[in-house]
Design a protein around this motif. Structure first.
Motif, PDB file in Angstrom:
ATOM      1  N   GLU A 236       0.674  -1.714   0.374  1.00  0.00           N
ATOM      2  CA  GLU A 236      -0.077  -0.275   0.192  1.00  0.00           C
ATOM      3  C   GLU A 236       0.750   1.383   0.524  1.00  0.00           C
ATOM      4  O   GLU A 236       0.655   2.449  -0.770  1.00  0.00           O
ATOM      5  CB  GLU A 236      -1.017   0.256   1.377  1.00  0.00           C
ATOM      6  N   ALA A 237       1.958   1.040   0.640  1.00  0.00           N
ATOM      7  CA  ALA A 237       2.821   2.563   0.921  1.00  0.00           C
ATOM      8  C   ALA A 237       3.465   2.301  -0.464  1.00  0.00           C
ATOM      9  O   ALA A 237       4.035   3.895  -1.361  1.00  0.00           O
ATOM     10  CB  ALA A 237       3.761   2.411   1.816  1.00  0.00           C
ATOM     11  N   ARG A 238       4.472   1.760  -1.472  1.00  0.00           N
ATOM     12  CA  ARG A 238       4.700   1.480  -2.448  1.00  0.00           C
ATOM     13  C   ARG A 238       3.214   1.868  -3.614  1.00  0.00           C
ATOM     14  O   ARG A 238       3.794   3.207  -4.551  1.00  0.00           O
ATOM     15  CB  ARG A 238       5.102  -0.099  -2.807  1.00  0.00           C
ATOM     16  N   ASP A 239       2.624   1.840  -3.272  1.00  0.00           N
ATOM     17  CA  ASP A 239       1.006   1.965  -4.374  1.00  0.00           C
ATOM     18  C   ASP A 239       0.845   3.632  -4.432  1.00  0.00           C
ATOM     19  O   ASP A 239       0.531   4.341  -5.055  1.00  0.00           O
ATOM     20  CB  ASP A 239      -0.235   1.446  -4.137  1.00  0.00           C
ATOM     21  N   LYS A 240       1.055   3.855  -2.895  1.00  0.00           N
ATOM     22  CA  LYS A 240       0.871   5.579  -2.993  1.00  0.00           C
ATOM     23  C   LYS A 240       1.454   6.410  -2.990  1.00  0.00           C
ATOM     24  O   LYS A 240       1.429   6.972  -3.639  1.00  0.00           O
ATOM     25  CB  LYS A 240       0.526   5.201  -0.915  1.00  0.00           C
ATOM     26  N   GLU A 241       2.819   5.525  -2.911  1.00  0.00           N
ATOM     27  CA  GLU A 241       4.234   6.600  -3.391  1.00  0.00           C
ATOM     28  C   GLU A 241       4.032   6.682  -4.629  1.00  0.00           C
ATOM     29  O   GLU A 241       4.849   7.647  -5.844  1.00  0.00           O
ATOM     30  CB  GLU A 241       5.136   6.148  -2.888  1.00  0.00           C
ATOM     31  N   GLN A 242       3.478   5.367  -5.233  1.00  0.00           N
ATOM     32  CA  GLN A 242       3.229   5.339  -7.202  1.00  0.00           C
ATOM     33  C   GLN A 242       2.801   6.763  -7.945  1.00  0.00           C
ATOM     34  O   GLN A 242       2.585   7.013  -8.686  1.00  0.00           O
ATOM     35  CB  GLN A 242       3.671   3.946  -7.402  1.00  0.00           C
ATOM     36  N   PHE A 243       1.751   5.957  -7.363  1.00  0.00           N
ATOM     37  CA  PHE A 243       0.357   7.694  -7.085  1.00  0.00           C
ATOM     38  C   PHE A 243       1.002   8.804  -7.733  1.00  0.00           C
ATOM     39  O   PHE A 243       0.578   9.736  -7.926  1.00  0.00           O
ATOM     40  CB  PHE A 243      -1.119   6.926  -6.416  1.00  0.00           C
ATOM     41  N   GLU A 244       1.706   9.011  -6.050  1.00  0.00           N
ATOM     42  CA  GLU A 244       2.189  10.670  -5.863  1.00  0.00           C
ATOM     43  C   GLU A 244       2.977  10.794  -6.629  1.00  0.00           C
ATOM     44  O   GLU A 244       2.484  12.099  -7.808  1.00  0.00           O
ATOM     45  CB  GLU A 244       2.370  10.692  -4.170  1.00  0.00           C
ATOM     46  N   ARG A 245       3.747  10.142  -7.263  1.00  0.00           N
ATOM     47  CA  ARG A 245       4.686  10.051  -8.716  1.00  0.00           C
ATOM     48  C   ARG A 245       4.128  10.769  -9.815  1.00  0.00           C
ATOM     49  O   ARG A 245       4.360  11.885 -10.340  1.00  0.00           O
ATOM     50  CB  ARG A 245       5.653   9.390  -8.261  1.00  0.00           C
ATOM     51  N   MET A 246       2.696   9.429  -9.945  1.00  0.00           N
ATOM     52  CA  MET A 246       2.528   9.649 -10.841  1.00  0.00           C
ATOM     53  C   MET A 246       1.164  10.810 -10.994  1.00  0.00           C
ATOM     54  O   MET A 246       1.608  11.399 -12.521  1.00  0.00           O
ATOM     55  CB  MET A 246       1.086   8.557 -10.844  1.00  0.00           C
ATOM     56  N   LYS A 247       1.207  12.013 -10.021  1.00  0.00           N
ATOM     57  CA  LYS A 247       0.505  13.495 -10.514  1.00  0.00           C
ATOM     58  C   LYS A 247       1.643  14.663 -10.243  1.00  0.00           C
ATOM     59  O   LYS A 247       1.301  15.018 -11.166  1.00  0.00           O
ATOM     60  CB  LYS A 247       0.083  13.102  -8.984  1.00  0.00           C
ATOM     61  N   ARG A 248       2.597  14.486  -9.858  1.00  0.00           N
ATOM     62  CA  ARG A 248       3.998  14.710 -10.016  1.00  0.00           C
ATOM     63  C   ARG A 248       3.836  14.669 -11.422  1.00  0.00           C
ATOM     64  O   ARG A 248       4.251  15.830 -12.202  1.00  0.00           O
ATOM     65  CB  ARG A 248       5.012  14.988  -9.196  1.00  0.00           C
TER      66      ARG A 248
ATOM     67  N   ILE B  17      -3.332  12.450 -21.271  1.00  0.00           N
ATOM     68  CA  ILE B  17      -3.542  13.062 -20.164  1.00  0.00           C
ATOM     69  C   ILE B  17      -4.688  13.612 -19.721  1.00  0.00           C
ATOM     70  O   ILE B  17      -5.032  12.422 -18.465  1.00  0.00           O
ATOM     71  CB  ILE B  17      -2.732  14.905 -19.978  1.00  0.00           C
ATOM     72  N   GLU B  18      -5.674  13.895 -20.256  1.00  0.00           N
ATOM     73  CA  GLU B  18      -7.649  13.802 -20.121  1.00  0.00           C
ATOM     74  C   GLU B  18      -7.890  12.202 -20.310  1.00  0.00           C
ATOM     75  O   GLU B  18      -8.597  12.300 -19.114  1.00  0.00           O
ATOM     76  CB  GLU B  18      -7.807  15.081 -21.627  1.00  0.00           C
ATOM     77  N   LYS B  19      -7.045  11.417 -20.615  1.00  0.00           N
ATOM     78  CA  LYS B  19      -7.633  10.277 -20.714  1.00  0.00           C
ATOM     79  C   LYS B  19      -7.220   9.478 -19.441  1.00  0.00           C
ATOM     80  O   LYS B  19      -8.397   8.870 -19.198  1.00  0.00           O
ATOM     81  CB  LYS B  19      -6.876   9.242 -22.379  1.00  0.00           C
ATOM     82  N   VAL B  20      -5.853   9.958 -19.146  1.00  0.00           N
ATOM     83  CA  VAL B  20      -6.120   9.198 -18.136  1.00  0.00           C
ATOM     84  C   VAL B  20      -6.490   9.779 -16.532  1.00  0.00           C
ATOM     85  O   VAL B  20      -6.380   9.184 -15.819  1.00  0.00           O
ATOM     86  CB  VAL B  20      -3.776   9.591 -17.902  1.00  0.00           C
ATOM     87  N   LEU B  21      -6.704  11.213 -16.336  1.00  0.00           N
ATOM     88  CA  LEU B  21      -7.691  11.901 -15.633  1.00  0.00           C
ATOM     89  C   LEU B  21      -9.306  11.826 -15.506  1.00  0.00           C
ATOM     90  O   LEU B  21      -9.766  11.497 -14.609  1.00  0.00           O
ATOM     91  CB  LEU B  21      -7.069  13.075 -15.572  1.00  0.00           C
ATOM     92  N   LYS B  22      -9.400  11.017 -17.166  1.00  0.00           N
ATOM     93  CA  LYS B  22     -11.344  11.517 -17.114  1.00  0.00           C
ATOM     94  C   LYS B  22     -11.694  10.374 -15.270  1.00  0.00           C
ATOM     95  O   LYS B  22     -10.962   8.932 -15.314  1.00  0.00           O
ATOM     96  CB  LYS B  22     -10.871  10.526 -18.337  1.00  0.00           C
ATOM     97  N   ASP B  23     -12.204  10.317 -15.384  1.00  0.00           N
ATOM     98  CA  ASP B  23     -13.210  10.341 -14.150  1.00  0.00           C
ATOM     99  C   ASP B  23     -12.503   9.708 -13.101  1.00  0.00           C
ATOM    100  O   ASP B  23     -12.900   8.457 -11.649  1.00  0.00           O
ATOM    101  CB  ASP B  23     -13.861   8.042 -14.010  1.00  0.00           C
ATOM    102  N   THR B  24     -10.969  10.294 -12.685  1.00  0.00           N
ATOM    103  CA  THR B  24     -11.052   9.857 -11.310  1.00  0.00           C
ATOM    104  C   THR B  24     -10.897  10.947 -10.033  1.00  0.00           C
ATOM    105  O   THR B  24     -10.915  11.508  -9.125  1.00  0.00           O
ATOM    106  CB  THR B  24      -9.468  10.430 -11.350  1.00  0.00           C
ATOM    107  N   GLY B  25     -11.819  12.490 -10.540  1.00  0.00           N
ATOM    108  CA  GLY B  25     -12.075  14.076  -9.937  1.00  0.00           C
ATOM    109  C   GLY B  25      -9.956  14.486 -10.153  1.00  0.00           C
ATOM    110  O   GLY B  25     -10.905  15.506  -9.332  1.00  0.00           O
ATOM    111  N   ILE B  26      -9.497  14.105 -10.178  1.00  0.00           N
ATOM    112  CA  ILE B  26      -8.480  14.401 -10.180  1.00  0.00           C
ATOM    113  C   ILE B  26      -8.074  16.027 -11.564  1.00  0.00           C
ATOM    114  O   ILE B  26      -8.465  15.949 -12.852  1.00  0.00           O
ATOM    115  CB  ILE B  26      -6.605  14.113 -10.511  1.00  0.00           C
ATOM    116  N   THR B  27      -8.186  16.846 -11.541  1.00  0.00           N
ATOM    117  CA  THR B  27      -7.332  18.691 -12.422  1.00  0.00           C
ATOM    118  C   THR B  27      -6.452  19.043 -12.321  1.00  0.00           C
ATOM    119  O   THR B  27      -5.764  18.620 -11.225  1.00  0.00           O
ATOM    120  CB  THR B  27      -8.943  18.963 -12.014  1.00  0.00           C
TER     121      THR B  27
END
Length: 72
Positions: free
Chosen positions: A5-17, A46-56
């Motif tokens: 879970e910690a790895r997944d969270k870090e990977q998600f943060e890195r993806m957003k950056r 980029i828009e396809k990746v963010l679609k339906d995530t609530g991330i803008t």
């Protein structure tokens, strides 16, 4: 929190950056040989990746400011 879970969270943060950095770097893209079609394709992806995530992009910019992303 488990190690996975910690790895997944870090990977998600890195993806957003990385998504934010890519979007911000598109303003310089024409100076590096990318044309309008290339830039449009990248923005579409980029828009396809963010679609339906609530991330803008606005939420990523706010998070960048809160977490001091890209600061030396």
């Amino acid at each position: 929190m488990t190690e996975k879970e910690a790895r997944d969270k870090e990977q998600f943060e890195r993806m957003k950056r990385n998504i934010l950095a890519l979007d911000l770097s598109l303003s310089d893209a024409p100076f590096h040989g990318l044309n309008h079609d290339h830039i449009s394709g990248i923005k579409f992806a980029i828009e396809k990746v963010l679609k339906d995530t609530g991330i803008t992009f606005e939420s990523l910019i706010e998070e960048r400011d809160k977490k001091d992303w890209f600061k030396p």
